[in-house]
Design a protein around this motif. Sequence first.
Motif: not given
Length: 138
Positions: A76-81
Amino acid sequence: MSQTIAADSECAANEGAEHWSDPKNNLSSDGEFVRYCSRAADRLRAVAAVGRRTEEAIRRTGIGLQLSSENFNGHDLSDFPLRRCTLNRAQLYGAKLDRADLSGANLICPGLERASFRGGQARFCVYARDCSAGLQLR
């Protein structure tokens, strides 16, 4: 040099995240760091830690995190900048990239089957598929 990271480890800004995002501390690769933060219980601190490491990499080198050939299957790399990161040949099968910032990123021949990218940013992103995957040269 590498460091073993337990699957149940937490990535918190006050307890180790600054240690991991410190560019002088080369105990882990960018890929190990992102995987470590993707398993964090405190999502906001994990996103902040990835953001600090990304911005430091951009400040030092002009490009983002080096994530080529890394295995992020099902992570889950959601929201990662992940601005300006390099994800060439990265394995992202079933990964969640929802709302992730991939602006200026390079994605050459990544495995993106069943990956989700809802609400993500990909301005000036370079994406190319391997057109010769089934080609045999003699």
